[in-house]
Write a protein that holds these residues in place. Structure first.
Motif, PDB file in Angstrom:
ATOM      1  N   GLY A 114     -51.315  -3.162  44.243  1.00  0.00           N
ATOM      2  CA  GLY A 114     -51.296  -3.454  45.671  1.00  0.00           C
ATOM      3  C   GLY A 114     -50.363  -4.583  46.017  1.00  0.00           C
ATOM      4  N   SER A 115     -50.328  -5.615  45.171  1.00  0.00           N
ATOM      5  CA  SER A 115     -49.424  -6.741  45.407  1.00  0.00           C
ATOM      6  C   SER A 115     -47.968  -6.302  45.333  1.00  0.00           C
ATOM      7  CB  SER A 115     -49.682  -7.849  44.380  1.00  0.00           C
ATOM      8  OG  SER A 115     -50.985  -8.380  44.522  1.00  0.00           O
ATOM      9  N   GLN A 116     -47.672  -5.422  44.366  1.00  0.00           N
ATOM     10  CA  GLN A 116     -46.293  -4.966  44.221  1.00  0.00           C
ATOM     11  C   GLN A 116     -45.873  -4.031  45.357  1.00  0.00           C
ATOM     12  OE1 GLN A 116     -44.204  -6.266  41.799  1.00  0.00           O
ATOM     13  NE2 GLN A 116     -46.014  -7.569  41.659  1.00  0.00           N
ATOM     14  N   ALA A 117     -46.832  -3.274  45.889  1.00  0.00           N
ATOM     15  CA  ALA A 117     -46.513  -2.341  46.976  1.00  0.00           C
ATOM     16  C   ALA A 117     -46.493  -3.018  48.339  1.00  0.00           C
ATOM     17  CB  ALA A 117     -47.530  -1.193  46.993  1.00  0.00           C
ATOM     18  N   SER A 118     -47.088  -4.193  48.456  1.00  0.00           N
ATOM     19  CA  SER A 118     -47.262  -4.805  49.773  1.00  0.00           C
ATOM     20  C   SER A 118     -45.954  -5.159  50.479  1.00  0.00           C
ATOM     21  CB  SER A 118     -48.155  -6.045  49.660  1.00  0.00           C
ATOM     22  OG  SER A 118     -47.573  -7.010  48.808  1.00  0.00           O
ATOM     23  N   PRO A 119     -44.890  -5.618  49.787  1.00  0.00           N
ATOM     24  CA  PRO A 119     -43.650  -5.885  50.535  1.00  0.00           C
ATOM     25  C   PRO A 119     -43.092  -4.637  51.217  1.00  0.00           C
ATOM     26  CG  PRO A 119     -43.582  -6.999  48.409  1.00  0.00           C
ATOM     27  CD  PRO A 119     -44.773  -6.096  48.380  1.00  0.00           C
ATOM     28  N   GLY A 150     -53.180 -10.221  49.988  1.00  0.00           N
ATOM     29  CA  GLY A 150     -52.787 -11.564  49.559  1.00  0.00           C
ATOM     30  C   GLY A 150     -51.320 -11.882  49.729  1.00  0.00           C
ATOM     31  N   THR A 151     -50.441 -10.943  49.351  1.00  0.00           N
ATOM     32  CA  THR A 151     -49.009 -11.243  49.385  1.00  0.00           C
ATOM     33  C   THR A 151     -48.455 -11.388  50.801  1.00  0.00           C
ATOM     34  OG1 THR A 151     -48.678 -10.175  47.247  1.00  0.00           O
ATOM     35  CG2 THR A 151     -46.738 -10.426  48.651  1.00  0.00           C
ATOM     36  N   PRO A 152     -48.671 -10.410  51.718  1.00  0.00           N
ATOM     37  CA  PRO A 152     -48.116 -10.599  53.064  1.00  0.00           C
ATOM     38  C   PRO A 152     -48.718 -11.780  53.809  1.00  0.00           C
ATOM     39  CG  PRO A 152     -49.466  -8.608  52.972  1.00  0.00           C
ATOM     40  CD  PRO A 152     -49.279  -9.070  51.564  1.00  0.00           C
ATOM     41  N   ALA A 173     -40.489 -12.564  48.982  1.00  0.00           N
ATOM     42  CA  ALA A 173     -41.708 -11.765  49.113  1.00  0.00           C
ATOM     43  C   ALA A 173     -42.080 -11.112  47.785  1.00  0.00           C
ATOM     44  CB  ALA A 173     -41.534 -10.704  50.196  1.00  0.00           C
ATOM     45  N   ARG A 174     -41.081 -10.578  47.070  1.00  0.00           N
ATOM     46  CA  ARG A 174     -41.361  -9.963  45.777  1.00  0.00           C
ATOM     47  C   ARG A 174     -41.862 -11.005  44.777  1.00  0.00           C
ATOM     48  NH1 ARG A 174     -42.755  -5.288  44.596  1.00  0.00           N
ATOM     49  NH2 ARG A 174     -41.062  -4.454  45.872  1.00  0.00           N
ATOM     50  N   ALA A 175     -41.275 -12.198  44.790  1.00  0.00           N
ATOM     51  CA  ALA A 175     -41.719 -13.248  43.870  1.00  0.00           C
ATOM     52  C   ALA A 175     -43.154 -13.668  44.165  1.00  0.00           C
ATOM     53  CB  ALA A 175     -40.783 -14.454  43.964  1.00  0.00           C
ATOM     54  N   ILE A 176     -43.491 -13.789  45.455  1.00  0.00           N
ATOM     55  CA  ILE A 176     -44.860 -14.160  45.821  1.00  0.00           C
ATOM     56  C   ILE A 176     -45.822 -13.047  45.433  1.00  0.00           C
ATOM     57  CG2 ILE A 176     -46.394 -14.603  47.774  1.00  0.00           C
ATOM     58  CD1 ILE A 176     -44.169 -16.183  49.078  1.00  0.00           C
ATOM     59  N   ALA A 177     -45.378 -11.778  45.535  1.00  0.00           N
ATOM     60  CA  ALA A 177     -46.227 -10.660  45.129  1.00  0.00           C
ATOM     61  C   ALA A 177     -46.563 -10.753  43.637  1.00  0.00           C
ATOM     62  CB  ALA A 177     -45.535  -9.331  45.431  1.00  0.00           C
ATOM     63  N   ILE A 178     -45.567 -11.076  42.823  1.00  0.00           N
ATOM     64  CA  ILE A 178     -45.806 -11.224  41.384  1.00  0.00           C
ATOM     65  C   ILE A 178     -46.719 -12.417  41.127  1.00  0.00           C
ATOM     66  CG2 ILE A 178     -44.695 -11.686  39.170  1.00  0.00           C
ATOM     67  CD1 ILE A 178     -42.224 -10.217  40.248  1.00  0.00           C
TER      68      ILE A 178
END
Length: 529
Positions: free
Chosen positions: A332-337, A390-392, A150-155
């Motif tokens: 937002g992407s980094q906080a989403s997980p 986007g990430t979740p 999840a963190r990798a997809i967020a990045i």
């Protein structure tokens, strides 16, 4: 996935012995992904120079539209093919092929002798991007342990924001010191670094060698998506929705896509496994991405005109203001997980889409005197909401995809973003143009009584940019003011429909993402029934 020893080892021991190549690998694929969005946004500041007959290519407005549209058309149309090729030959091989094609086309575009040749080069750049995007996500899915995926997809997701943010700034700097081709030539050294990094740190992931490449299905998907996107582009270029230029390609494209679905249902080795859509979370996630990226792209389209038109900012200054949205997307992407673990993916996505919808509504109160800090704050909030979507959604969608179909699943994810963005820009542009022309048609233009020519009046009523140019050359500030008033009314209409579309996306997220497989956005590896 058989034959992928390094990936299997990483997956088994990831919790206890992190792979030392994990971060270099992620850096390589993020840089490759960022290239796609960097090239898209850097063009925005170059169009004026390209239109100049002495400093550029003397491109006509129609040619400029196709310099941008050719890239999107081929990109969206070839994404399913890119995903299938990644599954067949392995994402590493596809990534290297995409980098080579993108770099070669960028160099050719930099030295294009005419606008028509630049359109051709941009089309090949779109084909390279269609190979790059599914391959980058497939590498992450296959090479990242479940607990860090999840963190990798967020990045990975936030890299698109970096490309969008850096593009206008880089383009402005290059155009200030070099010739117009530098905005394309800058891609070549970045491609070279990504290619060396890919060869050094990305494992040689093999595709499913037992699968046969579905050439008829690939051809139908490329031609079908190209037809639909072509019709949408023509609609955005000012064609009436019932004209042959719009309806014919859309109808033919839709028929080819229907044939593509029929072929995929019967094929023993489909390029797009339609069983992916048996998962409600995968289907709902695709719709949410389509809607949210369409609303975002449409909004940023008229926001750029607002900043450079009624507000009078230069392209470089407007780009600096719009970095706020990119910063918000990254954060937002980094906080989403974390948000997904606390709220669930369903409510993280729903709230994120609602936040973006509220920022669109805020534009209904914008005028020529709205403080720039207010614009920056809304852009940041909009970006943060979009980043939390986007990430979740991507993680939830890919959790339903078996590894041997990771390229096909990532292609669906990418296609929905690109097609959504194309639809959003085309529809927002159509509303903007229609309302502007209607307002100006019922406005007595300053200067008409003093002999303003019929051709000049037609141009002023056609676009706000033409009206401002005429106002400057004829010394008619009242004409520029009238164009700004008509543009603000048109932006209000476009904003209203953008907000409506975004709210529909929030409803889809709240209702469609209730399936069990998306309750934990970090769950991965589920198989398709």
């Amino acid at each position: 996935m058989s034959g992928v020893s390094r990936t299997e080892v990483t997956g088994r021991v990831g919790r206890h012995r992190p792979d030392p190549r994990a971060w270099p690998l992620l850096l390589v694929v993020v840089c490759a992904q960022m290239l796609i969005w960097l090239d898209t946004s850097v063009l925005n500041v170059a169009v004026t120079t390209l239109a100049d007959p002495s400093e550029g290519l003397g491109a006509s407005p129609a040619q400029l539209e196709w310099v941008a549209s050719a890239y999107t058309l081929v990109f969206a149309g070839a994404l399913f093919a890119g995903g299938a090729l990644a599954d067949r030959f392995g994402p590493r091989s596809t990534l290297l092929a995409g980098l080579f094609l993108f770099g070669a086309a960028s160099a050719a575009g930099a030295f294009a002798p005419s606008a028509d040749w630049l359109v051709v080069a941009r089309a090949f750049m779109g084909a390279g991007s269609a190979l790059l995007m599914p391959a980058t996500l497939s590498v992450i899915v296959q090479c990242t342990p479940p607990e860090r995926r999840a963190r990798a997809i967020a990045i990975w997701s936030s890299s698109s924001a970096l490309g969008v943010a850096v593009g206008p700034v880089v383009g402005g700097v290059l155009l200030s010191h070099f010739w117009w081709g530098a905005v394309f030539l800058v891609n070549v050294p970045i491609v070279a670094v990504c290619a060396v990094g890919t060869a050094a740190v990305v494992p040689a992931l093999r595709g499913s060698g037992q699968r046969v490449l579905d050439l008829p299905g690939l051809a139908l998907s490329v031609l079908g998506l190209s037809g639909v996107v072509y019709g949408v582009v023509e609609l955005g270029n000012g064609q009436s929705w019932y004209g042959a230029h719009v309806l014919l390609p859309v109808a033919v494209g839709a028929a080819l896509l229907a044939a593509f679905v029929a072929v995929q249902r019967r094929s023993p080795a489909p390029g797009l496994d339609l069983r992916l859509f048996r998962r409600p979370g995968f289907t709902a996630g695709s719709v949410v991405l389509l809607i949210s990226f369409g609303a975002l792209a449409g909004h940023l389209f008229y926001a750029a005109f607002y900043l450079q038109g009624p507000r009078g900012l230069s392209p470089a200054d407007a780009g600096l203001v719009m970095i706020a949205a990119a910063v918000g997307i990254v954060l937002g992407s980094q906080a989403s997980p974390t948000l997904s673990r606390r709220l669930s993916a369903r409510w993280t996505v729903t709230v994120g889409v609602l936040i973006t919808a509220l920022t669109y509504v805020g534009y209904l109160w914008f005028d020529q005197g709205t403080p720039i800090p207010v614009v920056v704050a809304l852009l940041f909030a909009q970006g943060f909401g979009m980043g939390s979507v986007g990430t979740p959604v991507t993680t939830a969608m890919m959790s339903a995809v078996p590894q041997q179909l990771a390229g096909a699943g990532s292609a669906v994810n990418s296609v929905t973003r690109q097609v959504g963005g194309t639809l959003g820009v085309a529809l927002a542009g159509s509303v903007l143009s229609a309302v502007y022309r209607d307002r100006m048609a019922h406005t007595a233009l300053p200067g008409e009584a003093q002999g303003l020519s019929a051709e000049a009046a037609r141009q002023a009523r056609g676009s706000a940019e033409a009206a401002r140019s005429l106002a400057g050359s004829l010394r008619l500030p009242e004409l520029s003011a009238a164009a700004d008033r008509a543009f603000l009314a048109a932006m209000d209409a476009a904003t209203f429909w953008t907000a409506v579309v975004a709210l529909a996306g929030a409803v889809v997220a709240a209702v469609g993402l209730r399936a069990r497989e998306v309750q934990d956005a970090n769950s991965v590896g589920r198989k398709v029934d």
